[in-house]
Scaffold this motif. Structure first.
Motif: not given
Length: 95
Positions: A22-23, A73, A80, A87
């Motif tokens: 994902y990142e 995104r 995510r 986070t």
């Protein structure tokens, strides 16, 4: 004004590879918003350490806001949520 951030990410149990994937996708968008990854590092992920640590820099607040609002995104929100448990984002000064 330059924006500098330290981003700490914790993977959901068993989702370390999914967090990294994902990142990889969302960090690829940084340059389109005047951002860049300064450093990206992974830990062993053992509690209480985050799984991944990122130092990110944006040329402006507008670039950072644009990145956060980028539809490519935000469209990955479910991916995510499946991979990232937590986070923490901290504004920093590089020394």
């Amino acid at each position: 004004m330059t924006i500098r951030l330290c981003v700490l990410l914790w993977a959901r149990p068993g989702a370390t590879e999914h967090l990294a994937a994902y990142e990889d996708k969302v960090l690829a968008l940084l340059s389109e918003h005047g951002g860049r990854i300064v450093r990206r590092a992974r830990t062993d992920g053992l509690d209480p350490a985050p799984t991944e640590i990122q130092l990110i820099e944006f040329a402006s607040r507008a670039g950072y806001d644009g990145y956060l609002a980028d539809e490519r995104r935000t469209a990955l929100a479910a991916e995510r949520d499946a991979a990232v448990a937590r986070t923490d984002i901290h504004p920093v000064t590089f020394v």
